[in-house]
Design an enzyme around this catalytic site. Structure first.
Site, PDB file in Angstrom:
ATOM      1  CB  CYS A   1      -0.942  -0.203   1.036  1.00  0.00           C
ATOM      2  SG  CYS A   1      -1.986  -1.291   1.167  1.00  0.00           S
TER       3      CYS A   1
ATOM      4  CG  HIS B   1      -3.107   3.162   2.395  1.00  0.00           C
ATOM      5  ND1 HIS B   1      -4.114   2.860   1.064  1.00  0.00           N
ATOM      6  CD2 HIS B   1      -3.222   2.071   3.035  1.00  0.00           C
ATOM      7  CE1 HIS B   1      -4.385   1.598   1.358  1.00  0.00           C
ATOM      8  NE2 HIS B   1      -3.709   1.187   2.373  1.00  0.00           N
TER       9      HIS B   1
ATOM     10  CG  ASN C   1      -6.922  -0.691   1.910  1.00  0.00           C
ATOM     11  OD1 ASN C   1      -6.293  -0.631   0.827  1.00  0.00           O
ATOM     12  ND2 ASN C   1      -6.346  -1.097   3.029  1.00  0.00           N
TER      13      ASN C   1
HETATM   14  O1  UT7 Z   1      -3.936  -1.528   3.431  1.00  0.00           O
HETATM   15  C1  UT7 Z   1      -3.099  -2.255   4.719  1.00  0.00           C
HETATM   16  C2  UT7 Z   1      -3.160  -1.462   5.872  1.00  0.00           C
HETATM   17  N1  UT7 Z   1      -4.369  -2.238   6.420  1.00  0.00           N
HETATM   18  C3  UT7 Z   1      -4.898  -1.673   7.723  1.00  0.00           C
HETATM   19  O2  UT7 Z   1      -4.549  -0.666   8.143  1.00  0.00           O
HETATM   20  C4  UT7 Z   1      -5.947  -2.239   8.370  1.00  0.00           C
HETATM   21  C5  UT7 Z   1      -5.710  -2.115   9.715  1.00  0.00           C
HETATM   22  N2  UT7 Z   1      -6.586  -2.750  10.828  1.00  0.00           N
HETATM   23  C6  UT7 Z   1      -7.891  -2.406  10.844  1.00  0.00           C
HETATM   24  O3  UT7 Z   1      -8.497  -1.551  10.351  1.00  0.00           O
HETATM   25  C7  UT7 Z   1      -8.819  -3.100  11.850  1.00  0.00           C
HETATM   26  O4  UT7 Z   1      -8.244  -3.997  12.784  1.00  0.00           O
HETATM   27  C8  UT7 Z   1      -9.743  -3.983  11.296  1.00  0.00           C
HETATM   28  C9  UT7 Z   1     -10.905  -3.427  10.710  1.00  0.00           C
HETATM   29  C10 UT7 Z   1      -9.449  -4.992  10.201  1.00  0.00           C
HETATM   30  C11 UT7 Z   1     -10.595  -4.891  12.303  1.00  0.00           C
HETATM   31  O5  UT7 Z   1     -11.135  -3.929  13.333  1.00  0.00           O
HETATM   32  P1  UT7 Z   1     -11.084  -4.158  14.735  1.00  0.00           P
HETATM   33  O6  UT7 Z   1     -11.769  -3.046  15.702  1.00  0.00           O
HETATM   34  O7  UT7 Z   1      -9.448  -4.643  14.981  1.00  0.00           O
HETATM   35  O8  UT7 Z   1     -11.623  -5.574  15.110  1.00  0.00           O
HETATM   36  P2  UT7 Z   1     -11.190  -6.779  15.663  1.00  0.00           P
HETATM   37  O9  UT7 Z   1      -9.993  -7.813  14.726  1.00  0.00           O
HETATM   38  O10 UT7 Z   1     -11.002  -6.776  17.173  1.00  0.00           O
HETATM   39  O11 UT7 Z   1     -12.653  -7.688  15.874  1.00  0.00           O
HETATM   40  C12 UT7 Z   1     -13.661  -7.452  16.700  1.00  0.00           C
HETATM   41  C13 UT7 Z   1     -14.696  -8.434  16.526  1.00  0.00           C
HETATM   42  C14 UT7 Z   1     -14.112  -9.906  16.495  1.00  0.00           C
HETATM   43  O12 UT7 Z   1     -15.355 -10.639  17.251  1.00  0.00           O
HETATM   44  P3  UT7 Z   1     -15.257 -11.220  18.878  1.00  0.00           P
HETATM   45  O13 UT7 Z   1     -13.763 -11.915  18.640  1.00  0.00           O
HETATM   46  O14 UT7 Z   1     -15.000  -9.788  19.614  1.00  0.00           O
HETATM   47  O15 UT7 Z   1     -16.449 -11.853  19.127  1.00  0.00           O
HETATM   48  C15 UT7 Z   1     -14.331 -10.482  15.118  1.00  0.00           C
HETATM   49  O16 UT7 Z   1     -14.465 -11.542  14.853  1.00  0.00           O
HETATM   50  O17 UT7 Z   1     -15.321  -8.189  15.278  1.00  0.00           O
HETATM   51  C16 UT7 Z   1     -15.445  -9.474  14.456  1.00  0.00           C
HETATM   52  N3  UT7 Z   1     -15.330  -9.375  13.146  1.00  0.00           N
HETATM   53  C17 UT7 Z   1     -16.467  -8.962  12.272  1.00  0.00           C
HETATM   54  N4  UT7 Z   1     -17.664  -9.014  12.714  1.00  0.00           N
HETATM   55  C18 UT7 Z   1     -18.529  -8.574  11.445  1.00  0.00           C
HETATM   56  C19 UT7 Z   1     -14.207  -8.954  12.386  1.00  0.00           C
HETATM   57  N5  UT7 Z   1     -14.549  -8.652  11.053  1.00  0.00           N
HETATM   58  C20 UT7 Z   1     -15.842  -8.562  11.094  1.00  0.00           C
HETATM   59  C21 UT7 Z   1     -16.753  -8.378  10.215  1.00  0.00           C
HETATM   60  N6  UT7 Z   1     -18.162  -8.233  10.318  1.00  0.00           N
HETATM   61  N7  UT7 Z   1     -16.545  -8.084   8.741  1.00  0.00           N
END
Ligand code: UT7
Length: 322
Positions: free
Chosen positions: A113, A249, A279
């Protein structure tokens, strides 16, 4: 030496997929995606490969620059989703756009990216060294090729698209870059290529799906954006209030809000369009720039910082004057 951007272009994939559309295929919902990322929809390619999107964006940038396409003597495509291993996507763009077969060099850049920032830096170095006079610099992706629609933690985040700019020497406008990478031994954000296949077995290809440790990347992204802004301000000897736009980005609205809050920068200084596109990796910055140009938001002599970050882990920024 001074460098200016004289043309901007972008291209969209054909199929607009809303969060609600995606929720029919993936175990997710509109509320989660919007709340955690700010994304409302993204575009997925139906028939256009990366070089097709890149070519469309390139032709728009050439038209915007009002130059004879024959003067382009460097084509760079930043991408992690090339049409194939070879020829480079940049070479395909050269052919598809009918660009200067006699006096032009084309090659791809993979810095995930951060790719578009690194491509701009390469183009500036080639211009300053006197090897070339007019660079076509493109960020283009068909990330839908590497999305695992069984994985809701990644498949909801990304989209396809392309953006392009034309760069040349200038007598007045400044441009500079800051780029870094740290070897990623933890597999924080990966997509494997095809596996070695010494036994010549048809089924011995490894998964090429994108994998990401979201929270680790989130923490890295915050650190990277702050590092870039501080370094670019130091190099330019400017204060943040002298910068008109920061074009990050487009990964996650919460990342930008976090940085804005931490660095005490007004959120409105950051140009955000990730709600519309998701993204798009190396395409996200040039798509944003092209959109800003079309909307009249890039006025004469504005000071702009672009910030990229991604797999590698790579990060970097470009400063330019519009
Ligand atoms: O281009 C490269 C650069 N990439 C980035 O900058 C991405 C950076 N990271 C992020 O933007 C975030 O970490 C994410 C958007 C990927 C994830 O957000 P988060 O707030 O860190 O969520 P999490 O991974 O802590 O997940 C929280 C909950 C989990 O459930 P439990 O374990 O709390 O029950 C996940 O299973 O959300 C759940 N979850 C979803 N639920 C519904 C994860 N993805 C989804 C989804 N829909 N798509």
């Amino acid at each position: 030496m001074s460098i200016e951007i004289i043309g901007f272009g972008s291209a969209q994939a054909e199929k607009c997929v809303t969060n609600a559309d995606l929720a029919k295929a993936v175990d997710t919902n509109d509320a989660w995606i919007q709340e955690r990322t700010g994304i409302k929809q993204r575009y997925f390619s139906v028939s256009k490969n990366t070089s097709d999107l890149a070519s469309e964006a390139a032709l728009m940038a050439i038209q915007d620059a009002k130059i004879d396409p024959k003067v382009i003597d460097l084509i760079l495509v930043a991408t992690i989703t090339p049409d194939g291993m070879m020829p480079s996507t940049a070479s395909l763009v050269q052919a598809k756009c009918g660009l200067n077969a006699q006096n032009c060099l084309s090659y791809d850049i993979n810095a995930a990216c951060t790719g578009f920032i690194v491509a701009m830096q390469n183009a500036q170095a080639m211009l300053e060294a006197g090897y070339i006079k007019n660079a076509l610099v493109i960020g283009a992706e068909t990330l839908s090729k590497i999305l695992d629609f069984n994985d809701r933690t990644t498949s909801v985040l990304f989209g396809d698209g392309a953006g392009a700019i034309i760069m040349r020497k200038s007598s007045t406008k400044q441009m500079l870059h800051y780029t870094r990478s740290e070897g990623d031994v933890h597999g924080t954000l990966t997509s494997d290529g095809l596996a070695l296949n010494p036994d010549m077995k048809y089924d011995q290809v490894s998964s090429h799906y994108l994998r990401m440790q979201g929270q680790a990347v989130f923490r890295f992204a915050v650190r990277a954006i702050e590092d870039v802004i501080i370094n670019v301000l130091t190099q330019t000897k400017l204060e943040i209030n002298q910068i008109d736009w920061i074009v990050p980005h487009q990964a996650n609205r919460r990342i930008i809000e976090y940085v804005a809050n931490k660095m005490n920068i007004d959120l409105t200084k950051f140009y955000l369009n990730l709600d519309q596109y998701g993204n798009t990796s190396s395409a996200s910055i040039p798509i944003a720039l092209s959109e800003m140009k079309t909307k009249g938001l890039l006025k004469e002599d504005m000071r702009v910082i672009c910030v990229g970050f991604g797999a590698g882990l790579t990060w970097g920024g470009s400063y330019f004057e519009s």
